[in-house]
Design a protein around this motif. Structure first.
Motif, mmCIF file in Angstrom:
data_model
loop_
_atom_site.group_PDB
_atom_site.id
_atom_site.type_symbol
_atom_site.label_atom_id
_atom_site.label_comp_id
_atom_site.label_asym_id
_atom_site.label_seq_id
_atom_site.Cartn_x
_atom_site.Cartn_y
_atom_site.Cartn_z
ATOM 1 N N ASP A 144 0.799 -1.224 0.000
ATOM 2 C CA ASP A 144 0.000 0.000 0.000
ATOM 3 C C ASP A 144 0.829 1.271 0.000
ATOM 4 O O ASP A 144 0.288 2.367 0.098
ATOM 5 C CB ASP A 144 -0.941 0.012 1.208
ATOM 6 C CG ASP A 144 -0.188 -0.058 2.537
ATOM 7 O OD1 ASP A 144 1.047 0.091 2.532
ATOM 8 O OD2 ASP A 144 -0.841 -0.276 3.573
ATOM 9 N N GLY A 145 2.156 1.131 -0.087
ATOM 10 C CA GLY A 145 3.016 2.308 -0.123
ATOM 11 C C GLY A 145 3.425 2.827 1.230
ATOM 12 O O GLY A 145 4.183 3.796 1.324
ATOM 13 N N SER A 146 2.958 2.215 2.309
ATOM 14 C CA SER A 146 3.268 2.719 3.649
ATOM 15 C C SER A 146 4.741 2.569 3.999
ATOM 16 O O SER A 146 5.232 3.221 4.916
ATOM 17 C CB SER A 146 2.405 2.007 4.695
ATOM 18 O OG SER A 146 2.587 0.603 4.632
ATOM 19 N N ASP A 147 5.468 1.686 3.281
ATOM 20 C CA ASP A 147 6.895 1.513 3.531
ATOM 21 C C ASP A 147 7.758 2.434 2.673
ATOM 22 O O ASP A 147 8.981 2.329 2.663
ATOM 23 C CB ASP A 147 7.304 0.059 3.301
ATOM 24 C CG ASP A 147 7.061 -0.397 1.861
ATOM 25 O OD1 ASP A 147 6.485 0.390 1.070
ATOM 26 O OD2 ASP A 147 7.426 -1.536 1.524
ATOM 27 N N GLY A 148 7.121 3.347 1.944
ATOM 28 C CA GLY A 148 7.849 4.288 1.107
ATOM 29 C C GLY A 148 8.039 3.842 -0.327
ATOM 30 O O GLY A 148 8.455 4.637 -1.171
ATOM 31 N N SER A 149 7.736 2.576 -0.620
ATOM 32 C CA SER A 149 7.829 2.095 -1.997
ATOM 33 C C SER A 149 6.546 2.452 -2.743
ATOM 34 O O SER A 149 5.510 2.721 -2.123
ATOM 35 C CB SER A 149 8.053 0.584 -2.015
ATOM 36 O OG SER A 149 6.961 -0.083 -1.399
ATOM 37 N N PRO A 150 6.585 2.453 -4.076
ATOM 38 C CA PRO A 150 5.367 2.789 -4.836
ATOM 39 C C PRO A 150 4.230 1.826 -4.509
ATOM 40 O O PRO A 150 4.417 0.607 -4.450
ATOM 41 C CB PRO A 150 5.812 2.647 -6.294
ATOM 42 C CG PRO A 150 7.291 2.844 -6.266
ATOM 43 C CD PRO A 150 7.748 2.241 -4.970
ATOM 44 N N ALA A 151 3.056 2.368 -4.289
ATOM 45 C CA ALA A 151 1.889 1.552 -3.953
ATOM 46 C C ALA A 151 1.437 0.741 -5.150
ATOM 47 O O ALA A 151 1.673 1.114 -6.307
ATOM 48 C CB ALA A 151 0.750 2.442 -3.457
ATOM 49 N N ALA A 152 0.771 -0.374 -4.855
ATOM 50 C CA ALA A 152 0.260 -1.242 -5.920
ATOM 51 C C ALA A 152 -1.089 -0.721 -6.391
ATOM 52 O O ALA A 152 -2.131 -1.367 -6.237
ATOM 53 C CB ALA A 152 0.161 -2.682 -5.425
ATOM 54 N N ASP A 153 -1.074 0.475 -6.954
ATOM 55 C CA ASP A 153 -2.274 1.086 -7.523
ATOM 56 C C ASP A 153 -1.823 2.095 -8.568
ATOM 57 O O ASP A 153 -0.634 2.181 -8.897
ATOM 58 C CB ASP A 153 -3.150 1.727 -6.441
ATOM 59 C CG ASP A 153 -2.430 2.821 -5.655
ATOM 60 O OD1 ASP A 153 -1.390 3.337 -6.148
ATOM 61 O OD2 ASP A 153 -2.884 3.166 -4.553
#
Length: 804
Positions: free
Chosen positions: A385-394
């Protein structure tokens, strides 16, 4: 398309916090979201362990494990981050083979043992396509057919390892019935799979019949129906829907569109997005009739994607080579199959009407010389979901991933971070155009150079707007329609050369950039002779664009054509040499988003690939001297774009497009100035103002001193409401509302976008440890977000985190 067996019960933290912090302020009717909105995310997907017993493990990275099933030509790609397994095809058996085995069984018991479930609605050809890495469309006896690398017969394919490196592979495919061989180079990267096909690696006698190549068309597909064997009837007559994976397809239609996976009650036509727009010289016919005042939008960038679930798994796919010949194709469920799926279609040849007399008689044929280009296509997989700073799966993670890629390629460059400043506004002016006179043509002047100066002073001094740039259309003698693109002739009622130079110089001293605007591509015979100027169709006839239906009955010209790219560049260079002596920028129309090849009776003269290179070289040099303002430029010009004009803020509104999203604006943010369509053409309601805030675009208007009805008999009649006196107050209202909000995040990175509830959007911005959210409330009810009230039909900035 599957997950390790477990269930997700927790929503992404940021969504959960936002949703929990929102409450309705009244008991009004619920907001009815349409396909002009972005709706709440799809449901979470449930998933099971994927059985890879029939696959061979061929490579592993820190992020992914790659498997391959040779008998079905399918990659299985296991994502360690989330336990999700993507398959490049459906990985299904040929139902006709299974059914025949059952029918040939000697006993009912043997038939039951052989009767594994099979796909409903998938014949042998589509079963092969659904499994394939590569599918070829070809022309045979007047019919378009296809054959895949996973076909049951007449195809041989082999995956080989290159240089003893398990990450580099090549799929060698021999389409024996076509006498065509194709080599597909495949690189298994850290979190991506990359496909490359060189033109010289498409060989054989049948290459001239190849229309297009399709890559992994069913990757990410959702839907389907299963047929089960019925022992009582001894037939496959039990049909059940497969689990419809919740999610969507993203396509770069306009600002961006989502097509949510769903079971359709009717059959829809396909979506074909011609990346960079179709090549007019390779249309089926040399003449085109424009029927719609609001044309469909062409993808400005070669990218698409698929998301499964809500912040769980997705991929974004983009082309680094071959984009000018690429179509993004989507088949909604109930279009030939029971699946929703998307794929790139690379066009090598086209069917066209070869005319052999002036009556238009002719016949259909293929081009003698197919398009020559290489394919380079990358699929990057996203997780979480992007909470770790990586691009979210959306779609927001897709935008962030593609933006990062363009930054790495040098196509986009971040603008220097600045302190908060007022938003820019674009004020264009229509100055003149032509109409039929009693004898010949009359020039209709609605704005003079003096009028432009007076209006700009009034906007600056009375309205208090100082960050202005402007473009002047129809500034030459002959007006917007009949002036030659390289003309230096001025009309006295508009202004002399000296008047324009003084106007531009005066406002440059006030940091207001006034530029001369010109279309260097669309031409007509009243303007100039087509010989050596106009592009020709592959059938060697001059291209024709008929606007009769859209223009007034008494318009002086309704038949148009396209200039050759070489001629467009020559005209631009002539104007640049003149204007660079006193101007700060140039405004370019036509060349920014129209690509055409050019032919004669001997064959191809120039290709769209060559046109791109020509335009890039031209604008690279020009951008060293002047700023460049482009109308809706294609991606290959973004490197040279200072101002992106007429940015789309919607999509084409196909019935199967369920959501509109600001994908384009999220990719471009912070790299150039981006402007909305003209607000004075039905884009000035309160919701439209909110959309400009939501999409982070600056407002623009096109104006005139005189009433616009004076243009009614000219080709500029579509500019039906431009009189400055009518829009003075609206300019102030629109600008102040947008500037009040967006100036507070000037210089910030647009880091995310979430739907709080239908009709309520939260845009997330970050800078130097500071976090802000802009809440856009499209509803007619007040809402509360993070204990902050937001009035109906309004936007508010919320400080989430301050620098300590």
């Amino acid at each position: 398309m599957y997950f390790i067996k477990k269930r997700w019960y927790l929503l992404p933290l940021i969504v959960l916090l936002i949703a929990g912090a929102v409450s309705a302020g009244s008991a009004g009717a619920a907001y009815l979201a349409t396909n002009r909105d972005t709706k709440l995310p799809p449901d979470k997907v449930t998933y099971d362990i994927v059985n890879t017993d029939e696959f061979e493990k061929i490579h592993e990275t820190n992020t992914m494990v790659y498997y391959y099933r040779e008998d079905r030509d399918v990659f299985a790609i296991y994502d360690k981050r989330n336990g999700y397994t993507w398959k490049t095809g459906l990985d299904i058996p040929f139902g006709s083979v299974i059914n025949q085995q059952v029918m040939d069984a000697e006993t009912k018991e043997e038939a039951k043992e052989l009767a594994i479930p099979i796909e409903e609605g998938m014949n042998t050809s589509y079963t092969a396509i659904s499994n394939s890495i590569l599918t070829v469309e070809y022309y045979e006896e007047g019919t378009i057919k296809n054959i895949s690398s996973a076909a049951k017969d007449m195809v041989e394919s082999e995956l080989v390892t290159l240089n003893d490196n398990p990450a580099t592979r090549r799929l060698d495919v021999n389409f024996m019935n076509l006498e065509v061989k194709v080599k597909v180079y495949i690189t298994l990267e850290e979190d991506s799979i990359r496909y490359q096909i060189k033109r010289e690696d498409i060989t054989g006698k049948g290459t001239g019949d190849v229309l297009a190549l399709l890559i992994t068309p069913f990757l990410g597909a959702s839907g389907g129906k299963t047929k089960y064997y019925n022992p009582e009837t001894e037939m496959y007559d039990i049909i059940e829907d497969k689990y419809m994976v919740p999610g969507y397809i993203f396509v770069p239609d306009g600002s961006g569109a989502l097509m949510r996976f769903q079971n359709n009650n009717a059959s829809f036509s396909m979506y074909y997005g011609d990346v960079y727009g179709p090549d007019p010289a390779q249309r089926e016919y040399f003449d085109e009739i424009l029927m719609d005042t609001v044309p469909l939008k062409n993808p400005l960038m070669p990218v698409f994607g698929v998301a499964h679930g809500n912040g769980q798994a997705a991929f974004v796919a983009y082309a680094d080579s071959g984009a000018e010949y690429m179509q993004i194709a989507v088949r909604p469920e109930e279009n030939l199959t029971n699946y929703n799926y998307v794929y790139p279609r690379f066009v090598y040849n086209v069917k066209y009407w070869q005319v052999y007399n002036r009556r238009g008689d002719g016949y259909f044929t293929l081009m003698d010389t197919p398009n020559r280009f290489d394919i380079d296509m990358t699929y990057t997989f996203l997780s979480g979901d992007g909470s770790d700073g990586s691009p979210a799966a959306d779609y927001t993670g897709m935008a962030a991933t593609y933006r990062k890629h363009l930054l790495e390629q040098g196509i986009l460059t971040p603008q220097p971070a600045e302190e908060a400043k007022d938003l820019p506004i674009r004020l264009d002016f229509i100055m003149s155009d032509m109409k039929k006179g009693v004898v010949g043509m009359d020039e209709v002047v609605v704005t003079s150079a003096e009028d432009v100066g007076n209006i700009l002073r009034e906007v600056k001094d009375e309205l208090g707007i100082t960050n202005i740039n402007a473009g002047l259309y129809g500034w030459q003698q002959g007006g917007e329609t009949l002036a030659k693109p390289d003309s230096a002739n001025y009309y006295r009622e508009i202004g002399s050369k000296k008047d324009f130079q003084e106007l531009i110089t005066e406002f440059a001293k006030q940091n207001i950039d006034v530029s001369l605007a010109r279309d260097y591509t669309i031409i007509n015979r009243e303007m100039l002779n087509y010989y050596s100027n106009a592009a020709r169709h592959v059938n060697s006839w001059y291209l024709e664009l008929n606007k009769m239906i859209l223009l007034p009955d008494n318009t002086p010209v309704y038949l148009y054509s396209y200039a050759t790219p070489e001629r467009s560049v020559k005209w631009f260079e002539t104007q640049k040499k003149r204007q660079s002596e006193y101007a700060q920028s140039m405004t370019v129309k036509g060349m920014s988003n129209i690509l055409t090849s050019n032919y004669d009776s001997d064959g191809v003269i120039s290709t769209v690939s060559e046109a791109i290179t020509l335009f890039q070289n031209t604008f690279e040099q020009a951008n060293k001297e002047l700023k460049l303002n482009f109308e809706a430029p294609n991606m290959y010009l973004w490197k040279y774009t200072d101002r992106f004009l007429q940015s789309p803020v919607s999509n084409s509104q196909y019935v199967f497009e369920t959501d509109a999203v600001p994908f384009l604006q999220m990719v471009l943010h912070g790299t150039m100035e981006v402007y909305a369509p003209y607000a004075n053409f039905s884009f000035y309601t309160q919701k439209d103002i909110l959309r400009m805030i939501d999409y982070n675009v600056s407002p623009s208007f096109i104006l005139s001193k005189e009433p616009s009805h004076m243009l009614d008999s000219t080709p500029s009649a579509d500019l039906y409401s431009t009189e400055y006196a009518q829009y003075k107050e609206l300019i102030a209202k629109v600008y102040r509302q947008i500037n009040e909000v967006l100036s507070q995040v000037s210089g910030y990175e647009w880091s995310g976008r979430t739907v709080v509830e239908n009709g309520v959007i939260a845009n997330h911005y970050q800078k130097d440890g500071m976090e802000k959210k802009i809440i856009i409330n499209y509803t007619e009810d007040p809402v509360t977000v993070d204990e902050i009230p937001v009035a109906p039909l309004s936007a508010k900035v919320i400080v989430v985190k301050e620098v300590q």
